[in-house]
Design a protein around this motif. Structure first.
Motif, PDB file in Angstrom:
ATOM      1  N   ARG A  84      -5.131   5.922  18.494  1.00 24.72           N
ATOM      2  CA  ARG A  84      -6.225   6.690  17.864  1.00 24.72           C
ATOM      3  C   ARG A  84      -5.832   7.283  16.518  1.00 24.72           C
ATOM      4  O   ARG A  84      -6.690   7.490  15.653  1.00 24.72           O
ATOM      5  CB  ARG A  84      -6.668   7.812  18.800  1.00 24.72           C
ATOM      6  N   ALA A  85      -4.554   7.570  16.327  1.00 26.19           N
ATOM      7  CA  ALA A  85      -4.112   8.183  15.067  1.00 26.19           C
ATOM      8  C   ALA A  85      -3.889   7.153  13.969  1.00 26.19           C
ATOM      9  O   ALA A  85      -3.624   7.531  12.823  1.00 26.19           O
ATOM     10  CB  ALA A  85      -2.836   8.985  15.303  1.00 26.19           C
ATOM     11  N   TRP A  86      -3.966   5.884  14.301  1.00 27.90           N
ATOM     12  CA  TRP A  86      -3.725   4.852  13.304  1.00 27.90           C
ATOM     13  C   TRP A  86      -4.908   4.746  12.340  1.00 27.90           C
ATOM     14  O   TRP A  86      -6.026   5.183  12.634  1.00 27.90           O
ATOM     15  CB  TRP A  86      -3.496   3.503  13.984  1.00 27.90           C
ATOM     16  N   ARG A  87      -4.655   4.111  11.235  1.00 30.38           N
ATOM     17  CA  ARG A  87      -5.686   3.904  10.219  1.00 30.38           C
ATOM     18  C   ARG A  87      -6.720   2.892  10.684  1.00 30.38           C
ATOM     19  O   ARG A  87      -6.379   1.897  11.328  1.00 30.38           O
ATOM     20  CB  ARG A  87      -5.004   3.397   8.938  1.00 30.38           C
ATOM     21  N   LYS A  88      -7.990   3.135  10.357  1.00 25.67           N
ATOM     22  CA  LYS A  88      -9.061   2.179  10.633  1.00 25.67           C
ATOM     23  C   LYS A  88      -9.264   1.293   9.411  1.00 25.67           C
ATOM     24  O   LYS A  88      -9.292   1.784   8.272  1.00 25.67           O
ATOM     25  CB  LYS A  88     -10.371   2.905  10.934  1.00 25.67           C
ATOM     26  N   LEU A  89      -9.420  -0.006   9.626  1.00 29.49           N
ATOM     27  CA  LEU A  89      -9.681  -0.898   8.498  1.00 29.49           C
ATOM     28  C   LEU A  89     -10.344  -2.178   8.977  1.00 29.49           C
ATOM     29  O   LEU A  89     -10.380  -2.472  10.176  1.00 29.49           O
ATOM     30  CB  LEU A  89      -8.392  -1.216   7.726  1.00 29.49           C
ATOM     31  N   ASP A  90     -10.864  -2.937   8.032  1.00 28.11           N
ATOM     32  CA  ASP A  90     -11.416  -4.262   8.293  1.00 28.11           C
ATOM     33  C   ASP A  90     -10.493  -5.311   7.697  1.00 28.11           C
ATOM     34  O   ASP A  90      -9.767  -5.056   6.730  1.00 28.11           O
ATOM     35  CB  ASP A  90     -12.810  -4.409   7.662  1.00 28.11           C
ATOM     36  N   LEU A  91     -10.527  -6.481   8.274  1.00 24.57           N
ATOM     37  CA  LEU A  91      -9.797  -7.620   7.737  1.00 24.57           C
ATOM     38  C   LEU A  91     -10.732  -8.425   6.830  1.00 24.57           C
ATOM     39  O   LEU A  91     -11.948  -8.321   6.953  1.00 24.57           O
ATOM     40  CB  LEU A  91      -9.294  -8.495   8.889  1.00 24.57           C
ATOM     41  N   PRO A  92     -10.171  -9.224   5.930  1.00 27.27           N
ATOM     42  CA  PRO A  92      -8.758  -9.442   5.614  1.00 27.27           C
ATOM     43  C   PRO A  92      -8.118  -8.199   4.993  1.00 27.27           C
ATOM     44  O   PRO A  92      -8.794  -7.382   4.363  1.00 27.27           O
ATOM     45  CB  PRO A  92      -8.779 -10.607   4.632  1.00 27.27           C
ATOM     46  N   HIS A  93      -6.790  -8.088   5.149  1.00 25.21           N
ATOM     47  CA  HIS A  93      -6.063  -6.905   4.688  1.00 25.21           C
ATOM     48  C   HIS A  93      -4.698  -7.322   4.144  1.00 25.21           C
ATOM     49  O   HIS A  93      -3.997  -8.105   4.768  1.00 25.21           O
ATOM     50  CB  HIS A  93      -5.880  -5.926   5.855  1.00 25.21           C
ATOM     51  N   ASP A  94      -4.366  -6.783   2.980  1.00 26.70           N
ATOM     52  CA  ASP A  94      -3.062  -7.001   2.359  1.00 26.70           C
ATOM     53  C   ASP A  94      -2.453  -5.628   2.122  1.00 26.70           C
ATOM     54  O   ASP A  94      -2.927  -4.870   1.274  1.00 26.70           O
ATOM     55  CB  ASP A  94      -3.232  -7.763   1.036  1.00 26.70           C
ATOM     56  N   TRP A  95      -1.413  -5.282   2.907  1.00 24.04           N
ATOM     57  CA  TRP A  95      -0.860  -3.944   2.738  1.00 24.04           C
ATOM     58  C   TRP A  95       0.075  -3.852   1.542  1.00 24.04           C
ATOM     59  O   TRP A  95       0.319  -2.762   1.020  1.00 24.04           O
ATOM     60  CB  TRP A  95      -0.185  -3.448   4.010  1.00 24.04           C
ATOM     61  N   ALA A  96       0.595  -4.966   1.054  1.00 25.12           N
ATOM     62  CA  ALA A  96       1.514  -4.910  -0.086  1.00 25.12           C
ATOM     63  C   ALA A  96       0.810  -4.405  -1.340  1.00 25.12           C
ATOM     64  O   ALA A  96       1.380  -3.625  -2.112  1.00 25.12           O
ATOM     65  CB  ALA A  96       2.137  -6.280  -0.338  1.00 25.12           C
ATOM     66  N   ALA A 114      12.096  -3.043  -6.487  1.00 26.78           N
ATOM     67  CA  ALA A 114      11.399  -4.007  -5.637  1.00 26.78           C
ATOM     68  C   ALA A 114      11.547  -5.422  -6.197  1.00 26.78           C
ATOM     69  O   ALA A 114      12.163  -5.642  -7.232  1.00 26.78           O
ATOM     70  CB  ALA A 114       9.934  -3.625  -5.500  1.00 26.78           C
ATOM     71  N   SER A 115      10.941  -6.384  -5.517  1.00 35.31           N
ATOM     72  CA  SER A 115      11.134  -7.801  -5.818  1.00 35.31           C
ATOM     73  C   SER A 115      10.495  -8.204  -7.143  1.00 35.31           C
ATOM     74  O   SER A 115       9.283  -8.065  -7.321  1.00 35.31           O
ATOM     75  CB  SER A 115      10.552  -8.645  -4.678  1.00 35.31           C
ATOM     76  N   PHE A 116      11.308  -8.742  -8.036  1.00 38.99           N
ATOM     77  CA  PHE A 116      10.834  -9.288  -9.321  1.00 38.99           C
ATOM     78  C   PHE A 116       9.776 -10.357  -9.090  1.00 38.99           C
ATOM     79  O   PHE A 116       8.713 -10.366  -9.708  1.00 38.99           O
ATOM     80  CB  PHE A 116      12.038  -9.854 -10.080  1.00 38.99           C
ATOM     81  N   SER A 117      10.067 -11.287  -8.186  1.00 37.90           N
ATOM     82  CA  SER A 117       9.183 -12.439  -8.000  1.00 37.90           C
ATOM     83  C   SER A 117       7.870 -12.053  -7.336  1.00 37.90           C
ATOM     84  O   SER A 117       6.884 -12.770  -7.470  1.00 37.90           O
ATOM     85  CB  SER A 117       9.881 -13.512  -7.160  1.00 37.90           C
ATOM     86  N   HIS A 118       7.855 -10.902  -6.634  1.00 37.21           N
ATOM     87  CA  HIS A 118       6.642 -10.492  -5.920  1.00 37.21           C
ATOM     88  C   HIS A 118       5.951  -9.295  -6.578  1.00 37.21           C
ATOM     89  O   HIS A 118       5.193  -8.577  -5.939  1.00 37.21           O
ATOM     90  CB  HIS A 118       6.980 -10.197  -4.458  1.00 37.21           C
ATOM     91  N   GLY A 119       6.231  -9.128  -7.864  1.00 35.93           N
ATOM     92  CA  GLY A 119       5.445  -8.169  -8.630  1.00 35.93           C
ATOM     93  C   GLY A 119       5.868  -6.725  -8.481  1.00 35.93           C
ATOM     94  O   GLY A 119       5.080  -5.819  -8.759  1.00 35.93           O
ATOM     95  N   PHE A 120       7.127  -6.489  -8.059  1.00 33.40           N
ATOM     96  CA  PHE A 120       7.688  -5.142  -7.987  1.00 33.40           C
ATOM     97  C   PHE A 120       6.884  -4.205  -7.085  1.00 33.40           C
ATOM     98  O   PHE A 120       6.889  -2.986  -7.290  1.00 33.40           O
ATOM     99  CB  PHE A 120       7.824  -4.527  -9.389  1.00 33.40           C
ATOM    100  N   LYS A 121       6.184  -4.741  -6.093  1.00 29.53           N
ATOM    101  CA  LYS A 121       5.499  -3.893  -5.117  1.00 29.53           C
ATOM    102  C   LYS A 121       6.510  -3.403  -4.077  1.00 29.53           C
ATOM    103  O   LYS A 121       7.326  -4.187  -3.567  1.00 29.53           O
ATOM    104  CB  LYS A 121       4.362  -4.657  -4.442  1.00 29.53           C
ATOM    105  N   ALA A 122       6.434  -2.118  -3.752  1.00 31.47           N
ATOM    106  CA  ALA A 122       7.411  -1.497  -2.855  1.00 31.47           C
ATOM    107  C   ALA A 122       7.109  -1.858  -1.406  1.00 31.47           C
ATOM    108  O   ALA A 122       6.668  -1.038  -0.603  1.00 31.47           O
ATOM    109  CB  ALA A 122       7.412   0.012  -3.054  1.00 31.47           C
ATOM    110  N   ALA A 123       7.332  -3.116  -1.081  1.00 31.80           N
ATOM    111  CA  ALA A 123       7.142  -3.626   0.279  1.00 31.80           C
ATOM    112  C   ALA A 123       8.152  -4.747   0.480  1.00 31.80           C
ATOM    113  O   ALA A 123       8.735  -5.253  -0.473  1.00 31.80           O
ATOM    114  CB  ALA A 123       5.713  -4.135   0.478  1.00 31.80           C
TER     115      ALA A 123
END
Length: 938
Positions: free
Chosen positions: A78-90, A99-108
Motif C-alpha cells: 500500500r505504501a508503494w507508488r501508484k503508476l501506469d505502464l509503460p514505465h521507465d524509471w531511469a 553515471a554511465s557515459f553510454s546511457h546518458g549519465f542517468k543515476a541508475a
C-alpha cells in the motif's frame, strides 16, 4: 469407499466446471493490464533493502508457491507508488557525472544499487467463468533480467530487454477472486552502448484462450503475385493444452481495408495431441490486390478461426500486406518491381522527456517526422523494436530492417532471433533481417563467417521471403563480408566499398550506417568549451563523411541499394565527441524532441518530392556586425538568389545533391532567398532579425495522430511582431487541467534539467522494535509502562501463552518535516485491536483504510521520532503458521516542483496525455517577463 466416491464426485464436478467455462467463454480475449500498478525500488544485493526477498527458509526456488518478500501474494504494497505502464524509471532519475557515459549519465544501473532493482505489483480479478480456459500473461518488453511471479508462484526469468515473454498461469489462478502479479526487474546490467531505460517499458496483457488455440505469433502469411492476382499462403500453428482429441475446422478469411471479404478457405484437420503443436497451411486467392508500398501502404487482415463441433473456439487476427521485394547486385532494391533507393535512418527507441516508455502515438509521431524528411526506410538499431513501431511503419509506409541484439549460434542467440522473426514476419514494412552489427571481434575472421552462416540459414528456415544482412565497420574484405547475403557497409571511411563490390559482384549491398556527423540544433559556431557543435554539415572526422558526401556516394552508384544515416533522431547517451555534461548524442538529423536540425532540409531537398528552400543560419547576430557569416541554402530548385535587405548577393546554380554557400557580412534586417525553376520564381525563404521575446506560443504538432489521447506540443516565444525568436532560452513553467504531462524536453545535449517532475516517495523503516506485556486487553489502560521491562519484540514469543496485550515501541527517522509533505503510517497487523501513538500523540486510522494513519506535521520532528503500538495479540491457528512481526512502514511524499523547461535555441516540447473521461485538456505556459499562453486540446 465413501472417500473414493467423494473424490470421484468432485473430479466430475471439476470437469463439468472446466467444460462449462470453456463453452461460456471460448473465444480469445486480450486485455490490457497497463493501469494501476504499484512500484518500489528494491536493492541489488542487500536482501533487507530488497524487502526480504529470497530470505525465506522456503523461497521461490526451493518449493513451488513460496515466493517471498514482495513476490508473496499477500505482501503489503500500500505504501508503494501508484503508476501506469509503460514505465521507465531511469528517465526519472537525476543526472550524475559518475553515471554511465553510454546511457546518458542517468543515476541508475549497476553503480546505483538502490536504483537498479525495481519491483512491480498488480492485483487482478479473474472470473469463475474463465475456469477451463488457458490464462497467460504477455509482456512486450522489460528492461531487463526480469523475474515474474503469480500468486506467489515463480513463473520464470527472462534476460532479454527487447524480446517479449509469455507465461501460462492457468494452474495458479484464484478463479472468482483476487490474483497478484509481481515482477522484479534487474536493470543493473547494460545490454547496449546507448540509453536503454529501466523497468516494464512496453505493454502488458492478460490473455484468455480456449485450450485449443492459435499459439502466440502463430500465423505466417506469404504471397506470390501472378499477373494481377495473388496466391496467399497462410500457415497457422495450433496448440492444444487440453485433452480434446478429434477433428477441428480451420477457417481462414481475408478482409481488405474496407472490411470486405476478399478470400476464404476452410479445411477439417485433426487437433494436435495434448500439449503438442501442429502447423496447417491454407491456400487463398486474392483477385487484383492493392499492393503495399511507400505511398499507398495497403493492408489486409487475415482472420483465423478454429471450430470444434461447429462452434468457434478461437479467433486470431493477422494484418499483412501483399508486395514483392528484391535486391539486385547491379541495380539495387526493388519494391513491387520498381526501383527504390533506400533513404534510411538508424534510430534508438528513446524520446525526450519519457525515455523508452513511449506511448503508441509517439511511434507514429516519430515515423511521420521521418517521412516528412523524405526518409523511406528505418533500421532498428540495435535490437528488436516495440511492436507498435512496426505497426506505425506498416500503416504509414516505411521500410524496416529488423535487427536482433547479439550474434552467436547457441540457444540464447538463436532463440532471440527466432522470437523476433516469428513475431515480426507478417509486417510488410520489414524487407530485411539483420543478424548483427559491428561485431569487431569476429567481423574479419573465420569465426564471424561461421556464425553468420548459421544465423543466416537459421533465419531463412523461419522466413525465406526476406534476405539477411549484417552491418560491417572494420573493413570490407573477409569474414562476415564474404558470406552475408546483403552486404551492410558501415561508413565509407572504414573500407573500400568499390573494391569489395568488384570482388563480390553477385552480392547486393547497402550503407547500413553512414554520416555520423555532429550538430547542435540552432548552433552555427563550434564551441568546445560549451560542448556546441556547429550545425553546418561538414566532415566530422578524417575517416567519416558528411551527410552530403555520404548521400552523393550512394546516390551515384546504382549497385548500392541506398543508405541509412546515423541517426534520424538524437538519443540519450553516447555524447561523442564530448563527455559530461553532454548527455545526449549529436548525430541526429533531428534532436531528441524531433525538432529539425538544418541537415533535415538537405535531405528533404534530395529525398523528398516537394520543392524545398531553406536558409541557414538564423539572422540574430548582435555584436557581430560587419563580420562574415556563412550562409547556406538547401534546396532542390535549379537556381537560388540571395538578398540582404533587398540587395542581391548573387544568383547561383544548384548542383544535384548539393547545396549553395555565400559569405555574408552581418547586418541586422532580412536575409531572403528566392528559388527558381525554369527561370521562374517558385519559392521564397526569409530569415529576419527579431526583437526580444514578448509572448509564449504553444502549438499542436501536425504529426500528432487524429483524436489521440497523447499529444505533442511545441513551445516557443515570439517578439512583438509575432516572429519566432531563435536564440531564446526562457524558462517556461507549465500547468495542466484535464490531463497529465508525460515529459518535457528541449533538445539541448548539455541540459541537466529534470525530464519529469514527479512526487518524491520515501519509505522509512521502523527500527529497534521492542515490546513489553500489558496487564489487560483494555488498550486504553495501557498508557503506563515500565522503561526497565522492554525486550526485543517477538523474540522467543510463546504463542500458546501470550499476554492479554502488548505494548510495542520503535523509532523512525525523518530528514525534514514540512506542511507540504504527506506522511503516512501503513500499519501491518501485529494485533487484533490496535492503538497507535506518534511522539506521545494518539493517532486515529484514516476513513479510507483502517490500517493507514495520516501523520500531521505538528506531531512530527526532524530526526528521531517514536512510535508506540498497543495491541491485543494475534493467535496461531496452526503451529506452523508464520506470524507477522513487521509493524509497518512510514511513507513520506514530497510534492514535485511545477513542470518546467528552458527553451533551447528557441524551442521546447511537452508531451501530454488526456484523462480518460476528460473532454479537453487545457495547458497553460508562463515565464518571467513574457505573456502567458494557453492551448486547449480537444
Amino acid at each position: 469407499m465413501k472417500t473414493t466416491f467423494k473424490k470421484l464426485f468432485f473430479c466430475i464436478l471439476f470437469l463439468i466446471c472446466i467444460t462449462a467455462g470453456a463453452q461460456n467463454k471460448s473465444n480469445r480475449e486480450l486485455i490490457s493490464i497497463d493501469k494501476d500498478w504499484r512500484f518500489s525500488f528494491g536493492h541489488l544485493y542487500d536482501t533487507k533493502k530488497d524487502f526480504g526477498h529470497a530470505e525465506g527458509y522456503f523461497s521461490y526456488l526451493t518449493k513451488t508457491g513460496f515466493g517471498d518478500g514482495p513476490a508473496a501474494k499477500d505482501f503489503d504494497d500500500r505504501a508503494w507508488r501508484k503508476l501506469d505502464l509503460p514505465h521507465d524509471w531511469a528517465v526519472e532519475q537525476p543526472f550524475s557525472e559518475s553515471a554511465s557515459f553510454s546511457h546518458g549519465f542517468k543515476a541508475a544501473g549497476k553503480n546505483y544499487t538502490e536504483k537498479s532493482i525495481g519491483w512491480y505489483r498488480k492485483k487482478i480479478t479473474i472470473d469463475n467463468e474463465d475456469l477451463g480456459r488457458i490464462i497467460s500473461l504477455k509482456f512486450d518488453g522489460i528492461f531487463r533480467n526480469s523475474k515474474v511471479f503469480f500468486n506467489g508462484f515463480y513463473l520464470g526469468t527472462h534476460e532479454s530487454g527487447y524480446n517479449g515473454v509469455e507465461y501460462d498461469v492457468t494452474a495458479y489462478v484464484n478463479y472468482g477472486g483476487e490474483n497478484t502479479i509481481v515482477v522484479r526487474v534487474d536493470a543493473s546490467m547494460e545490454e547496449g552502448w546507448f540509453y536503454e531505460g529501466a523497468g516494464i517499458y512496453r505493454h502488458v496483457y492478460l490473455q484468455k484462450t480456449n485450450p485449443i488455440h492459435v499459439q502466440t505469433n502463430g500465423t505466417y502469411v506469404t504471397s506470390e503475385l501472378k499477373n494481377n492476382d495473388a496466391d496467399v499462403t497462410a500457415v497457422v500453428t495450433i496448440e492444444n493444452k487440453g485433452d480434446f482429441k478429434g477433428a477441428i475446422a480451420i477457417i481462414q478469411t481475408i478482409f481488405d481495408a474496407d472490411n470486405k471479404q476478399v478470400a476464404f478457405g476452410s479445411e477439417n484437420v485433426l487437433a494436435p495431441e495434448f500439449y503438442q503443436k501442429s502447423n496447417y497451411s491454407s491456400k487463398l486467392y486474392v483477385k487484383k490486390p492493392l499492393l503495399w508500398d511507400l505511398d499507398s501502404p495497403n493492408l489486409y487482415r487475415l482472420v483465423t478461426q478454429i471450430q470444434q463441433d461447429g462452434k468457434v473456439i478461437d479467433r486470431y487476427e493477422t494484418f499483412f500486406g501483399i508486395r514483392t521485394i528484391e535486391f539486385n547486385a547491379e541495380n539495387g532494391f526493388f519494391l513491387n518491381g520498381k526501383p527504390v533507393k533506400l533513404k534510411g535512418t538508424n534510430n534508438h527507441q528513446d524520446h525526450a522527456g519519457i525515455g523508452t516508455a513511449l506511448p503508441d502515438e509517439l511511434q507514429y509521431y516519430r515515423i511521420q517526422k521521418l517521412k516528412e524528411m523524405g526518409s523511406n526506410a528505418y533500421r532498428c538499431s540495435h535490437h528488436p523494436p516495440t511492436p507498435e513501431l512496426l505497426d506505425a511503419c506498416d500503416k504509414l509506409g516505411m521500410l524496416v530492417i529488423d535487427e536482433t541484439r547479439l550474434m552467436g549460434i547457441n540457444k540464447y542467440h538463436l532463440n532471440d532471433l527466432q522470437q523476433m522473426i516469428e513475431r515480426d514476419r507478417n509486417h510488410p514494412s520489414i524487407f530485411c533481417w539483420s543478424v548483427g552489427n559491428e561485431e569487431w571481434q569476429i567481423e574479419g575472421g573465420i569465426t564471424g563467417e561461421r556464425i553468420t552462416n548459421v544465423m543466416q540459414k537459421f533465419a531463412k528456415s523461419i522466413d525465406n521471403t526476406r534476405p539477411v544482412t549484417v552491418g560491417i565497420s572494420s573493413g570490407f574484405k573477409s569474414g562476415i563480408s564474404s558470406v552475408v547475403e546483403i552486404m551492410g557497409y558501415n561508413y565509407l571511411g572504414n573500407g573500400d566499398i568499390d573494391a569489395h563490390r568488384n570482388q563480390f559482384k553477385n552480392q547486393p549491398g547497402m550503407g547500413t550506417e553512414e554520416g555520423s556527423t555532429f550538430a547542435t540544433r540552432g548552433i552555427y559556431f563550434t564551441d568546445d568549451a560549451k560542448h556546441y557543435q556547429s550545425a553546418y554539415d561538414k566532415k566530422p572526422r578524417p575517416s567519416f563523411y558528411s551527410i552530403e558526401e555520404g548521400w552523393k556516394f550512394y546516390a551515384e552508384r546504382p549497385y548500392l541499394a541506398g543508405m541509412f544515416i546515423w541517426t534520424g533522431f538524437d538519443y540519450r547517451g553516447e555524447p561523442t565527441p564530448y563527455g559530461w555534461p553532454s548527455v545526449t548524442s549529436y548525430f541526429g538529423m533531428m534532436d531528441v524532441c524531433g525538432f529539425p536540425k538544418d541537415n533535415v532540409f538537405y535531405l528533404k531537398s534530395w529525398w523528398g518530392k516537394e520543392p524545398v528552400l531553406h536558409l541557414l543560419p538564423h539572422w540574430n547576430w548582435s555584436g557581430m556586425e560587419g563580420k562574415e557569416i556563412e550562409v547556406w541554402a538547401y534546396s532542390n530548385c535549379e537556381e537560388v538568389e540571395l538578398f540582404l535587405n533587398k540587395k542581391s548577393l548573387g544568383k547561383k546554380k544548384m548542383e544535384q545533391n548539393g547545396h549553395l554557400e555565400w559569405k555574408v557580412k552581418y547586418e541586422a534586417g532580412t536575409l531572403e532567398a528566392i528559388g527558381f525553376k525554369n527561370g521562374k520564381k517558385v519559392l521564397v525563404e526569409t530569415k529576419k532579425t527579431t526583437g526580444n521575446p514578448e509572448s509564449i506560443k504553444l502549438s499542436l504538432d501536425k504529426e500528432n495522430q487524429p483524436n489521440s489521447k497523447v499529444s505533442v506540443i511545441t513551445v516557443e516565444v515570439t517578439d512583438k511582431k509575432g516572429l519566432h525568436v531563435p536564440t531564446a532560452d526562457n524558462e517556461i513553467t507549465f500547468d495542466i487541467k484535464g490531463g497529465k504531462i508525460l515529459g518535457v524536453g528541449n533538445g539541448n545535449p548539455t541540459s541537466l534539467e529534470n525530464d519529469q517532475f514527479i512526487d518524491d516517495l520515501e519509505l522509512v523503516s521502523i527500527t529497534n522494535l521492542q515490546e513489553q506485556k500489558g496487564k489487560t486487553a483494555d488498550l486504553s489502560l495501557q498508557l503506563n509502562y515500565n522503561e526497565n521491562e522492554w525486550i526485543t519484540a517477538f523474540k522467543d514469543r510463546d504463542y500458546k501463552k501470550q499476554a492479554p496485550s502488548y505494548i510495542y515501541k520503535g523509532n523512525f527517522q525523518l530528514k525534514s518535516v514540512s506542511d507540504q509533505n504527506q506522511v503516512n503510517f501503513f500499519y501491518k497487523k501485529i494485533g487484533v485491536t490496535t492503538e497507535v501513538y506518534i511522539n506521545g500523540n494518539k493517532v486515529n486510522p484514516s476513513s479510507e483504510d483502517a490500517q493507514k494513519y495520516i501523520l500531521e506535521a505538528k506531531i512530527l520532528k526532524q530526526g528521531d521520532n517514536s512510535i508506540y503500538i498497543i495491541a491485543t495479540p494475534l493467535q496461531k491457528v496452526k503451529d506452523w503458521d508464520v506470524m507477522n512481526t513487521d509493524p509497518g512502514i512510514i511513507q513520506v511524499i514530497t510534492p514535485a516542483e511545477s513542470w518546467k523547461r528552458k527553451l533551447f535555441n528557441g524551442y521546447a516540447q511537452i508531451i501530454i496525455q488526456k484523462d480518460d473521461n476528460a473532454k479537453e485538456v487545457v495547458v497553460t505556459a508562463s515565464a518571467k517577463g513574457v505573456k502567458n499562453a494557453v492551448i486547449v486540446v480537444k
